[in-house]
Design an enzyme around this catalytic site. Structure first.
Site, PDB file in Angstrom:
ATOM      1  N   ASP A   1      -3.521   0.050  11.507  1.00  0.00           N
ATOM      2  CA  ASP A   1      -4.485  -1.288  11.467  1.00  0.00           C
ATOM      3  C   ASP A   1      -3.923  -2.062  13.119  1.00  0.00           C
ATOM      4  O   ASP A   1      -4.233  -3.104  13.214  1.00  0.00           O
ATOM      5  CB  ASP A   1      -4.316  -2.105  10.384  1.00  0.00           C
ATOM      6  CG  ASP A   1      -5.712  -1.323   9.481  1.00  0.00           C
ATOM      7  OD1 ASP A   1      -6.101   0.153   9.365  1.00  0.00           O
ATOM      8  OD2 ASP A   1      -5.499  -1.418   8.278  1.00  0.00           O
TER       9      ASP A   1
ATOM     10  N   ASP B   1      -5.655  -0.026  -3.111  1.00  0.00           N
ATOM     11  CA  ASP B   1      -5.402  -0.881  -1.145  1.00  0.00           C
ATOM     12  C   ASP B   1      -5.508  -2.299  -1.957  1.00  0.00           C
ATOM     13  O   ASP B   1      -5.293  -2.807  -0.344  1.00  0.00           O
ATOM     14  CB  ASP B   1      -7.282  -0.481  -0.689  1.00  0.00           C
ATOM     15  CG  ASP B   1      -7.398   0.702  -1.060  1.00  0.00           C
ATOM     16  OD1 ASP B   1      -6.831   1.279   0.363  1.00  0.00           O
ATOM     17  OD2 ASP B   1      -8.648   1.618  -1.158  1.00  0.00           O
TER      18      ASP B   1
HETATM   19  C1  BGC Z   1      -0.356  -1.135   0.671  1.00  0.00           C
HETATM   20  C2  BGC Z   1       1.919  -0.190   1.033  1.00  0.00           C
HETATM   21  C3  BGC Z   1       1.307   0.946   0.120  1.00  0.00           C
HETATM   22  C4  BGC Z   1       0.423   1.803   0.707  1.00  0.00           C
HETATM   23  C5  BGC Z   1      -0.010   3.569   0.073  1.00  0.00           C
HETATM   24  C6  BGC Z   1      -0.540  -0.099   1.571  1.00  0.00           C
HETATM   25  O1  BGC Z   1      -1.690  -0.225   1.381  1.00  0.00           O
HETATM   26  O2  BGC Z   1       0.218  -2.334   1.185  1.00  0.00           O
HETATM   27  O3  BGC Z   1       2.265  -0.814  -0.116  1.00  0.00           O
HETATM   28  O4  BGC Z   1       2.897   1.974   0.473  1.00  0.00           O
HETATM   29  O5  BGC Z   1      -0.698   1.547   0.796  1.00  0.00           O
HETATM   30  O6  BGC Z   1      -0.305   3.515  -0.730  1.00  0.00           O
END
Ligand code: BGC
Length: 594
Positions: free
Chosen positions: A308, A532
């Site tokens: 992103d 998320d």
């Molecule tokens: C989070 C991370 C996480 C990743 C995978 C992201 O949205 O901020 O901490 O490791 O998702 O789940």
């Protein structure tokens, strides 16, 4: 993480300009003006001083002809003054003379345009400001010169000094690398994700699927004692486990830029916007040291680089509806561009490491106003901080998003009653209706910007399946473009800009090698079952905020057309296990689970 970021078509391309003065930490602010010139350039030099150190911000305004490449020169009045770490330009110092040469992304400076660069420095005794500046050898001398008189001052600091910023350790020679690192070998199964999936009823049907390991904070490099959010194994533990599994490839996500997730709150991280030096020294350098260990030379190590970040610099600065000040800051201070460039150059130098850079998704970059500017800024990052395009093996789209891989029941060229589907509310003038068509087109755009012609694309299909009982089985009614698109689309989100814990989503295609032309693989980068973002505020020590796009009661903002968020309720913070979502993803898998 993940964002929508789309929006209503026709976004403006963002000019590289910049220059809001960024004031970094420090105890004393000394508002200042160094020198102003009228001939060709106008330079404002301000500092934030504290005992022994300072942060300088330099705004350069071009008052002469358009510049295509520039070098700023100045002389410190005092021999103790040193530049220790610069950003948004390549700094070098010889004695008291300093030069700062433009980066790839800010070299073009049209007449009247400004750019902002900066550095951290050290001093002893006193920290006086330089009194004169040059651009490409021509003095910017305080506005005393008649603007029409050509400059007579000879260059004091010819821009011949080679740029510095050497990598802190000598990288091993890069390449040769295989064309498709996914081909012919088995993928690493993250045992920590597998254990969570196996603990769910029915989870063993998918728990042997390779998913990516997210290195989402510095502590994740060496591993932690707790497994609260992302597990406790460090990078070395995962690499050793991959060897033990006899895996041929392993996937990591490099995800810790300063000012991370500048347009959303759910995945804000630990590094502040001005902490690029920490990103390099405490995050990328140690990862590179581990990945470069000869013990792992026979593994193909795949890095997904900084989800992103670069697309946010195009669509989510404040000259866009709903843009944020943090995205402005990250654009102005070069933290994302230089951070990505640094990561690529360090990691890409390792012969068995493959970098795939994040390239948003069709619901974000699929409008012409975003498409080419995003490819350009990705290119700028790929050649920043000493990197070259050869450090980029390919790109990934749809990471942790929900955009459908293929829309089987309508295509972008369809018309209903003489109206294009592009005019429907759902498509909203986008040029793509799904990820596959977007990925293939964006690949071509990236090649046209200077990336190698053998780059491969990845598509994160972990959660874009959209199966289950709500999945249409044929095209929508041809009453009008909206009935046609809404009735036939398999992506059942309320709005294409919704990105958090989407209600109704299912697992997508299982990881597949070389499924289509230009595509290296379908991959599961976002581990299914990991949230998320939290649906309400949950205090935590990971820097993660509460984003209302994860709150099912939220009614939206301009970036999702003021629609409901479509998020599932009772979600934990991003990265933490969300059992109800995992169950839904299995339920709505497409292709269905047997
Ligand atoms: C989070 C991370 C996480 C990743 C995978 C992201 O949205 O901020 O901490 O490791 O998702 O789940």
């Amino acid at each position: 993480m993940n964002l929508w970021r789309s929006l209503s078509g026709r976004r403006r391309a963002v000019a590289l300009a910049g220059a809001s003065a960024l004031v970094a930490g420090g105890l004393v602010t000394i508002p200042v003006t160094g020198a102003y010139a009228a001939t060709q350039c106008d330079v404002a030099y301000t500092t934030n001083d504290w005992q022994g150190g300072f942060t300088a911000t330099i705004n350069i305004k071009n008052l002469g002809d358009a510049l295509n490449g520039w070098t700023l020169g100045f002389t410190f009045p005092n021999s103790s003054q040193r530049v220790t770490q610069g950003w948004s330009a390549i700094f070098s110092q010889s004695g008291q003379n300093v030069t700062a040469r433009n980066e790839g992304y800010n070299g073009s400076l049209p007449t009247g345009a400004s750019t902002s660069i900066g550095f951290n420095g050290s001093w002893s005794g006193s920290n006086p400001k330089p009194t004169s500046f040059t651009i490409n050898g021509v003095a910017c001398n305080g506005g005393t010169t008649n603007p029409t008189t050509p400059p007579t001052t000879p260059p004091t600091t010819p821009p011949t000094t080679p740029p510095t910023t050497p990598p802190t350790t000598t990288p091993p020679p890069g390449g040769p690398k295989v064309d498709n690192p996914y081909a012919g070998v088995k993928g690493y199964v993250n045992p920590e994700w597998k254990a969570k999936a196996d603990a769910e009823p029915g989870g063993s049907r998918i728990s042997n699927t390779p998913t990516a390991v997210w290195i989402d904070r510095i502590a994740a490099i060496n591993g932690t004692d707790d497994s609260s959010s992302n597990g406790s194994m460090g990078v070395r533990d995962h690499l050793d486990a991959a060897l033990a599994q006899g895996a041929g490839y392993i996937q990591f996500v490099i995800y810790n830029l300063p000012g991370r997730d500048c347009a959303a709150l759910a995945s804000n991280g630990e590094l502040k916007p001005d902490e690029l030096p920490r990103y390099k020294a405490e995050y990328i350098d140690p990862i590179s040291a581990i990945q470069g260990d000869a013990k792992y030379r026979n593994l193909r190590i795949i890095n997904i680089v900084e989800i992103d970040s670069l697309p946010n610099l195009v669509t989510n600065t404040t000259n866009n509806p709903g843009g944020t000040a943090t995205c402005d800051t990250m654009k102005a201070n070069g933290g994302y561009v230089n951070g990505v460039g640094y990561a690529l150059s360090k990691l890409g130098a390792i012969p068995n490491v493959y970098n795939y850079v994040d390239a948003g998704h069709h619901g974000w970059l699929g409008w012409d106003s975003n498409f080419s500017p995003a490819a350009q800024i990705i290119k700028d990052a790929a050649v920043a901080s000493g990197s070259t395009v050869n450090n980029v093996h390919g790109f990934i789209v749809n990471t942790a998003n929900y955009s459908a891989l293929k829309e089987p029941y309508f295509k972008i060229t369809d018309q209903v009653n003489g109206q294009s589907v592009r005019q429907s509310k759902w498509v909203d003038w986008n040029f793509y209706v799904d990820e596959l068509s977007f990925a293939q087109a964006f690949r071509n755009e990236l090649i046209s910007k200077g990336f190698n012609s053998n780059i491969g694309m990845l598509i994160d299909t972990s959660r874009n399946g959209w199966g289950g009982s709500a999945r249409p089985t044929g095209p929508g009614a041809t009453t009008n473009v909206d009935t046609y698109v809404n009735g036939g689309r398999v992506d059942r989100r309320i709005h294409l800009g919704n990105w958090c814990n989407q209600s109704g989503a299912g697992l997508g295609e299982r990881p597949t090698v070389a499924p289509e032309s230009g595509i290296d693989a379908y991959v599961w980068v976002k581990p299914p079952g990991e949230s998320d973002g939290s649906s309400k505020l949950i205090p935590n020590d990971e820097g993660k905020g509460f984003d209302r796009m994860c709150d099912p009661t939220y009614t939206g903002n301009p970036r999702n057309g003021n629609n409901p968020s479509g998020a599932l309720d009772n979600a934990p913070i991003s990265g933490a296990w969300f059992s109800a979502q995992f169950q839904q993803l299995m339920q709505n898998a497409y292709p269905p689970l047997s």
